[in-house]
Design an enzyme around this catalytic site. Structure first.
Site, PDB file in Angstrom:
ATOM      1  N   ASP A  37     -70.746  30.091 -18.523  1.00  0.00           N
ATOM      2  CA  ASP A  37     -71.535  28.881 -18.739  1.00  0.00           C
ATOM      3  C   ASP A  37     -73.012  29.234 -18.586  1.00  0.00           C
ATOM      4  O   ASP A  37     -73.367  30.252 -17.981  1.00  0.00           O
ATOM      5  CB  ASP A  37     -71.112  27.828 -17.702  1.00  0.00           C
ATOM      6  CG  ASP A  37     -71.993  26.602 -17.719  1.00  0.00           C
ATOM      7  OD1 ASP A  37     -72.106  25.984 -18.784  1.00  0.00           O
ATOM      8  OD2 ASP A  37     -72.581  26.284 -16.673  1.00  0.00           O
ATOM      9  N   ASP A  57     -76.223  26.581 -18.140  1.00  0.00           N
ATOM     10  CA  ASP A  57     -77.001  25.783 -17.201  1.00  0.00           C
ATOM     11  C   ASP A  57     -76.294  25.649 -15.854  1.00  0.00           C
ATOM     12  O   ASP A  57     -75.112  25.324 -15.777  1.00  0.00           O
ATOM     13  CB  ASP A  57     -77.273  24.397 -17.789  1.00  0.00           C
ATOM     14  CG  ASP A  57     -78.036  24.484 -19.100  1.00  0.00           C
ATOM     15  OD1 ASP A  57     -79.074  25.157 -19.128  1.00  0.00           O
ATOM     16  OD2 ASP A  57     -77.568  23.900 -20.096  1.00  0.00           O
ATOM     17  N   THR A  97     -71.153  27.306 -23.691  1.00  0.00           N
ATOM     18  CA  THR A  97     -72.000  26.188 -23.285  1.00  0.00           C
ATOM     19  C   THR A  97     -71.613  24.892 -23.978  1.00  0.00           C
ATOM     20  O   THR A  97     -70.961  24.905 -25.018  1.00  0.00           O
ATOM     21  CB  THR A  97     -73.475  26.522 -23.607  1.00  0.00           C
ATOM     22  OG1 THR A  97     -74.306  25.409 -23.270  1.00  0.00           O
ATOM     23  CG2 THR A  97     -73.663  26.863 -25.083  1.00  0.00           C
ATOM     24  N   GLY A  98     -72.032  23.794 -23.384  1.00  0.00           N
ATOM     25  CA  GLY A  98     -71.860  22.508 -24.048  1.00  0.00           C
ATOM     26  C   GLY A  98     -72.904  22.278 -25.116  1.00  0.00           C
ATOM     27  O   GLY A  98     -72.776  21.379 -25.946  1.00  0.00           O
ATOM     28  N   LYS A 101     -63.636  24.391 -23.303  1.00  0.00           N
ATOM     29  CA  LYS A 101     -64.043  25.793 -23.194  1.00  0.00           C
ATOM     30  C   LYS A 101     -62.842  26.731 -23.036  1.00  0.00           C
ATOM     31  O   LYS A 101     -62.908  27.891 -23.463  1.00  0.00           O
ATOM     32  CB  LYS A 101     -65.001  25.970 -22.025  1.00  0.00           C
ATOM     33  CG  LYS A 101     -66.358  25.317 -22.242  1.00  0.00           C
ATOM     34  CD  LYS A 101     -67.325  25.644 -21.104  1.00  0.00           C
ATOM     35  CE  LYS A 101     -68.694  25.027 -21.324  1.00  0.00           C
ATOM     36  NZ  LYS A 101     -69.660  25.405 -20.276  1.00  0.00           N
ATOM     37  N   ASP A 114     -69.588  26.360 -13.336  1.00  0.00           N
ATOM     38  CA  ASP A 114     -70.029  25.585 -12.177  1.00  0.00           C
ATOM     39  C   ASP A 114     -69.600  24.127 -12.185  1.00  0.00           C
ATOM     40  O   ASP A 114     -69.749  23.446 -11.163  1.00  0.00           O
ATOM     41  CB  ASP A 114     -71.559  25.615 -12.086  1.00  0.00           C
ATOM     42  CG  ASP A 114     -72.216  24.663 -13.072  1.00  0.00           C
ATOM     43  OD1 ASP A 114     -72.740  23.620 -12.653  1.00  0.00           O
ATOM     44  OD2 ASP A 114     -72.169  24.933 -14.286  1.00  0.00           O
ATOM     45  N   ASN A 140     -66.881  20.644 -16.984  1.00  0.00           N
ATOM     46  CA  ASN A 140     -66.625  21.125 -18.340  1.00  0.00           C
ATOM     47  C   ASN A 140     -66.280  22.610 -18.382  1.00  0.00           C
ATOM     48  O   ASN A 140     -65.932  23.141 -19.434  1.00  0.00           O
ATOM     49  CB  ASN A 140     -67.797  20.815 -19.272  1.00  0.00           C
ATOM     50  CG  ASN A 140     -69.071  21.554 -18.909  1.00  0.00           C
ATOM     51  OD1 ASN A 140     -69.324  21.857 -17.745  1.00  0.00           O
ATOM     52  ND2 ASN A 140     -69.892  21.836 -19.903  1.00  0.00           N
TER      53      ASN A 140
END
Length: 274
Positions: free
Chosen positions: A8, A10, A42-43, A200, A223, A226
């Site tokens: 991930d 952020d 990532t989203g 993911k 973290d 998601n």
């Protein structure tokens, strides 16, 4: 031996100033020198990852990938504007979610494959994301007026009040509005709505299969909510020290280091470089 690392961005790979810590850069470089693939997951849309790829030495690299939109869109770093795989929210569902967000007075992100349309663009959100995404502010109270004929890949609500977002999620679930969707939280400010099966974990396993890498040789680092699906899907799931309780519970290893001091590097040093 882990041959594929998915991380991930952020609050995981990136520090709070949205850069890759030097310790992490060194660890990623050392892992890649051993033939390990490193894939940001990532989203956000793939093209928005370009500054991070540049810091990692992966910008424009052929045969290297980014999993964007929570695993729903796979792009190769050498051609980020040409998705290899894609996804979309059913248009009628996206319309209803957008209208409900307007009714609730929430900041809304409607993601197309290109631009991000933001309704009720709050100052605190502007500060958080400006300059990192292709943003179009909109005042339209209906989805079709906001995005035109563009495909909506995902939609989310933003609020700094996570208790409110969780209450909204329960309310939408009770109404049946989110039936079948993959609904997750991220960055301690977003409630995300993804199409069924878009997460993911699914995206990571599909990429691993494409690369001929078995699940047992895949490590995932994250973290938040998601990230849970990929932490559970990988051979080893790792949570950085600042991870949510949900992510920590899904992980096989929890780092002592957070995103600011190199949690991702800790995982690579311990499980790949040692």
């Amino acid at each position: 031996m882990y041959r594929l690392i998915a991380s991930d961005l952020d609050e995981t790979l990136l520090d709070d100033s949205h850069h890759v810590p030097e310790r992490v850069r060194r660890a990623v470089t050392a892992a890649r020198e051993r033939g390990v693939r490193f894939v940001p997951c990532t989203g956000r849309p793939g093209p928005s990852v370009a500054p991070t790829l540049a810091e990692l030495g992966l910008l424009g690299a052929p045969g290297e990938y980014v999993l964007g939109f929570n695993g729903g869109v796979l792009t190769e770093n050498s051609a980020p504007e040409e998705p290899i795989t894609s996804c979309q929210l059913p248009r009628d569902v996206a319309r209803r979610l957008y209208a409900r967000g307007v009714e609730l007075g929430l900041c809304i992100h409607a993601y197309a494959l290109g631009p991000l349309f933001v309704y009720d663009y709050l100052p605190e959100e502007r500060t958080h994301i400006e300059g990192r995404l292709d943003i179009r502010e909109t005042f339209a109270r209906e989805l079709d007026e906001a995005v035109g004929e563009l495909t909506v890949v995902k939609l989310l609500y933003m609020s700094l009040d996570m208790d409110r977002l969780r209450a909204v999620a329960r309310e939408l679930d009770e109404e049946g509005l989110t039936d079948g969707l993959d609904v997750v939280y991220s960055s301690n400010r977003y409630l995300e709505f993804n199409a069924a099966g878009v997460n993911k974990g699914a995206g990571l396993l599909a990429l691993a299969a494409r690369l001929g890498i078995p699940r047992e040789e895949v490590m995932a680092i994250g973290d938040n909510s998601n990230d849970v699906a990929m932490l559970q899907a990988a051979g080893l799931g790792v949570a950085v020290a600042n991870a949510s309780e949900e992510a920590r519970a899904a992980a096989g290893y929890v780092c002592e280091a957070d995103n600011n001091v190199g949690g991702v590097a800790e995982a690579i040093e311990r499980f790949v470089l040692s």
